[in-house]
Design a protein around this motif. Structure first.
Motif, PDB file in Angstrom:
ATOM      1  N   GLY A 222      78.321  -6.108  32.712  1.00  0.00           N
ATOM      2  CA  GLY A 222      77.101  -5.790  31.991  1.00  0.00           C
ATOM      3  C   GLY A 222      75.940  -6.623  32.514  1.00  0.00           C
ATOM      4  O   GLY A 222      76.145  -7.764  32.962  1.00  0.00           O
ATOM      5  N   LEU A 223      74.742  -6.067  32.481  1.00  0.00           N
ATOM      6  CA  LEU A 223      73.559  -6.758  32.985  1.00  0.00           C
ATOM      7  C   LEU A 223      72.359  -6.375  32.117  1.00  0.00           C
ATOM      8  O   LEU A 223      72.066  -5.191  31.949  1.00  0.00           O
ATOM      9  CB  LEU A 223      73.308  -6.359  34.443  1.00  0.00           C
ATOM     10  CG  LEU A 223      72.110  -6.989  35.160  1.00  0.00           C
ATOM     11  CD1 LEU A 223      72.274  -8.495  35.267  1.00  0.00           C
ATOM     12  CD2 LEU A 223      71.948  -6.367  36.541  1.00  0.00           C
ATOM     13  N   ASN A 241      80.738 -10.352  33.977  1.00  0.00           N
ATOM     14  CA  ASN A 241      81.708  -9.509  34.664  1.00  0.00           C
ATOM     15  C   ASN A 241      83.108 -10.018  34.339  1.00  0.00           C
ATOM     16  O   ASN A 241      83.436 -11.177  34.638  1.00  0.00           O
ATOM     17  CB  ASN A 241      81.481  -9.530  36.174  1.00  0.00           C
ATOM     18  CG  ASN A 241      82.336  -8.511  36.915  1.00  0.00           C
ATOM     19  OD1 ASN A 241      82.926  -7.621  36.299  1.00  0.00           O
ATOM     20  ND2 ASN A 241      82.411  -8.632  38.225  1.00  0.00           N
ATOM     21  N   LEU A 242      83.909  -9.179  33.705  1.00  0.00           N
ATOM     22  CA  LEU A 242      85.313  -9.498  33.429  1.00  0.00           C
ATOM     23  C   LEU A 242      86.130  -8.855  34.540  1.00  0.00           C
ATOM     24  O   LEU A 242      86.224  -7.629  34.625  1.00  0.00           O
ATOM     25  CB  LEU A 242      85.723  -8.961  32.053  1.00  0.00           C
ATOM     26  CG  LEU A 242      87.140  -9.304  31.585  1.00  0.00           C
ATOM     27  CD1 LEU A 242      87.345 -10.813  31.529  1.00  0.00           C
ATOM     28  CD2 LEU A 242      87.405  -8.690  30.210  1.00  0.00           C
ATOM     29  N   GLN A 243      86.710  -9.685  35.407  1.00  0.00           N
ATOM     30  CA  GLN A 243      87.290  -9.213  36.659  1.00  0.00           C
ATOM     31  C   GLN A 243      88.826  -9.235  36.669  1.00  0.00           C
ATOM     32  O   GLN A 243      89.455 -10.072  36.033  1.00  0.00           O
ATOM     33  CB  GLN A 243      86.801 -10.096  37.821  1.00  0.00           C
ATOM     34  CG  GLN A 243      85.301 -10.119  38.019  1.00  0.00           C
ATOM     35  CD  GLN A 243      84.899 -11.116  39.086  1.00  0.00           C
ATOM     36  OE1 GLN A 243      85.072 -12.316  38.927  1.00  0.00           O
ATOM     37  NE2 GLN A 243      84.366 -10.615  40.195  1.00  0.00           N
ATOM     38  N   PRO A 258      94.647 -12.329  38.836  1.00  0.00           N
ATOM     39  CA  PRO A 258      93.812 -13.511  38.548  1.00  0.00           C
ATOM     40  C   PRO A 258      92.554 -13.174  37.743  1.00  0.00           C
ATOM     41  O   PRO A 258      91.428 -13.161  38.270  1.00  0.00           O
ATOM     42  CB  PRO A 258      93.458 -14.030  39.943  1.00  0.00           C
ATOM     43  CG  PRO A 258      93.438 -12.800  40.786  1.00  0.00           C
ATOM     44  CD  PRO A 258      94.558 -11.937  40.261  1.00  0.00           C
ATOM     45  N   VAL A 259      92.736 -12.898  36.461  1.00  0.00           N
ATOM     46  CA  VAL A 259      91.627 -12.524  35.577  1.00  0.00           C
ATOM     47  C   VAL A 259      90.562 -13.626  35.581  1.00  0.00           C
ATOM     48  O   VAL A 259      90.876 -14.823  35.538  1.00  0.00           O
ATOM     49  CB  VAL A 259      92.138 -12.279  34.149  1.00  0.00           C
ATOM     50  CG1 VAL A 259      90.974 -11.992  33.204  1.00  0.00           C
ATOM     51  CG2 VAL A 259      93.135 -11.134  34.134  1.00  0.00           C
ATOM     52  N   ASN A 260      89.294 -13.200  35.628  1.00  0.00           N
ATOM     53  CA  ASN A 260      88.189 -14.156  35.635  1.00  0.00           C
ATOM     54  C   ASN A 260      87.031 -13.604  34.806  1.00  0.00           C
ATOM     55  O   ASN A 260      86.686 -12.430  34.909  1.00  0.00           O
ATOM     56  CB  ASN A 260      87.701 -14.410  37.064  1.00  0.00           C
ATOM     57  CG  ASN A 260      86.517 -15.362  37.112  1.00  0.00           C
ATOM     58  OD1 ASN A 260      86.604 -16.477  36.621  1.00  0.00           O
ATOM     59  ND2 ASN A 260      85.405 -14.924  37.696  1.00  0.00           N
ATOM     60  N   LEU A 261      86.453 -14.451  33.960  1.00  0.00           N
ATOM     61  CA  LEU A 261      85.241 -14.094  33.227  1.00  0.00           C
ATOM     62  C   LEU A 261      84.066 -14.808  33.870  1.00  0.00           C
ATOM     63  O   LEU A 261      84.036 -16.041  33.955  1.00  0.00           O
ATOM     64  CB  LEU A 261      85.344 -14.491  31.753  1.00  0.00           C
ATOM     65  CG  LEU A 261      84.072 -14.262  30.919  1.00  0.00           C
ATOM     66  CD1 LEU A 261      83.684 -12.787  30.916  1.00  0.00           C
ATOM     67  CD2 LEU A 261      84.259 -14.775  29.497  1.00  0.00           C
ATOM     68  N   LYS A 262      83.095 -14.023  34.324  1.00  0.00           N
ATOM     69  CA  LYS A 262      81.917 -14.549  35.004  1.00  0.00           C
ATOM     70  C   LYS A 262      80.696 -14.239  34.146  1.00  0.00           C
ATOM     71  O   LYS A 262      80.447 -13.086  33.800  1.00  0.00           O
ATOM     72  CB  LYS A 262      81.795 -13.900  36.386  1.00  0.00           C
ATOM     73  CG  LYS A 262      80.630 -14.378  37.227  1.00  0.00           C
ATOM     74  CD  LYS A 262      80.529 -13.559  38.514  1.00  0.00           C
ATOM     75  CE  LYS A 262      81.682 -13.807  39.452  1.00  0.00           C
ATOM     76  NZ  LYS A 262      81.580 -15.140  40.112  1.00  0.00           N
ATOM     77  N   VAL A 263      79.918 -15.264  33.792  1.00  0.00           N
ATOM     78  CA  VAL A 263      78.666 -15.080  33.053  1.00  0.00           C
ATOM     79  C   VAL A 263      77.575 -15.859  33.770  1.00  0.00           C
ATOM     80  O   VAL A 263      77.844 -16.891  34.410  1.00  0.00           O
ATOM     81  CB  VAL A 263      78.773 -15.550  31.583  1.00  0.00           C
ATOM     82  CG1 VAL A 263      79.763 -14.698  30.815  1.00  0.00           C
ATOM     83  CG2 VAL A 263      79.174 -17.022  31.505  1.00  0.00           C
TER      84      VAL A 263
END
Length: 358
Positions: A222-223, A241-243, A258-263
């Protein structure tokens, strides 16, 4: 603290570039708000204490090549792109950023990593007007030729492991909010079934078995761009971005991806000639990391970028290993970018990417 030092250096640079005192004060305040807001968000979202050392989930995730960034521009800015990405390479950083694509785009990246490992990316993006944009891309990681060994350490035949991801992306804009997603087919091969059978017949090594796996994975991004006084997209944006949501079965055991939450946040200034950005990453198999980056465009075609990525608790390869820098040049509908990343004891790595609009 590192963040405070970065803010001071950037603020002093602004002082030498802009004579308008009101603009200077505004940029000072905005810069501090960006970093303070990010740190407050960190404290709210991730209240648990962070301890130095090896993460409890380190080495327990499959398809970890998915974590390697693509696009020299984003890499050179400390990988702080989740709120700033606006071209084909948004397929990695934040698929919601694809809504900024106004022309068809083709992109390619080559990453010369350490140990003769090569990392490649190729993709195509197509705008769909009010329906948003779609993109297709491929990521390939080659480990080169490795020499096999049997139970006694004797050399057998060489093998060629690789990782592969095919990605379909879509994004759409609703007012000032963009949403996007990726669906990915991912493959990891160390030893194929045919290679394992040949190895058993050649050496009699009964323990040799296929080591390969496939998986489906999802990204959700989302942006949001805050409007300016004219009701248009303003200079300040936030993104997430939930990757790598997914699971696979490797040999006889099931593994999470390898789940990653990017904010992150980004702020454009000087009539979009400069940008400052910051990203916070919460991976499932490592400690939280913070990336900051600054980009500047001169003469509308020459780009200079720098950044730093820091893992809470200390970078594995030393503090200097977080330093990134890069250059870029635009000519007509073409843009070429270069990124330099220092990998500590492994030395520097180099990435080149091309973007064509038509």
């Amino acid at each position: 603290m590192l963040q405070t030092l970065f803010v001071k250096v950037f603020s002093n640079w602004i002082l030498t570039q802009i004579p308008n005192r009101k603009i200077i004060i505004g940029l000072h305040i905005t810069t501090y708000i960006l970093f303070v807001g990010l740190l407050v968000g960190y404290a709210v979202i991730f209240p648990s204490p962070i301890e130095a050392g090896i993460h409890e989930n380190a080495g327990t995730r499959a398809m970890t090549f998915l974590k390697i960034g693509v696009g020299a521009e984003g890499i050179s800015m400390g990988e702080s792109q989740v709120a700033h990405t606006d071209d084909l390479y948004a397929t990695f950083w934040n698929p919601a950023g694809l809504t900024s694509v106004r022309q068809s785009q083709f992109g390619f990246m080559h990453n010369e990593w350490f140990g003769d490992i090569n990392h490649e990316y190729i993709g195509f993006a197509q705008p769909l007007g009010d329906l948003g944009a779609v993109a297709g891309s491929l990521i390939y990681l080659s480990y080169g030729e490795l020499i096999g060994r049997d139970e006694n350490g004797n050399e057998t035949k060489p093998f060629h492991p690789y990782d592969l991801a095919l990605i379909l992306s879509m994004a759409r804009k609703f007012g000032f909010l963009s949403v996007g997603g990726n669906i990915k087919w991912v493959r990891e091969k160390i030893l194929s079934g045919n290679e394992a059978e040949q190895l058993r017949s050649l050496t009699g090594a009964t323990s040799a078995q296929a080591a390969e796996a496939d998986a489906l994975a999802l990204d959700i991004g989302g942006l949001y761009t805050f409007p300016d006084s004219n009701g248009e997209d303003g200079p300040f944006s936030i993104g997430f971005n939930l990757q790598h949501l997914g699971r696979t079965r490797f040999i006889e055991e099931s593994f999470l991806l390898p789940v990653n939450l990017k904010v992150g946040v980004a702020y454009e200034m000087l009539e979009d000639a400069a940008v400052i950005a910051a990203d916070l990453n919460r991976p499932s198999d490592n400690n939280i990391s913070l990336g900051v980056g600054l980009g500047f465009t001169a003469l509308k075609w020459f780009h200079v970028r720098a950044g730093y990525k820091y893992i809470i608790g200390g970078n594995d390869l030393g503090a200097v290993s977080g330093v990134t820098a890069g250059l870029g040049a635009s000519a007509g509908n073409f843009q070429i970018d270069y990124a330099f990343i220092f990998m500590g004891q492994f030395g520097p790595t180099h990435r080149f990417s091309l973007l064509a609009r038509f």
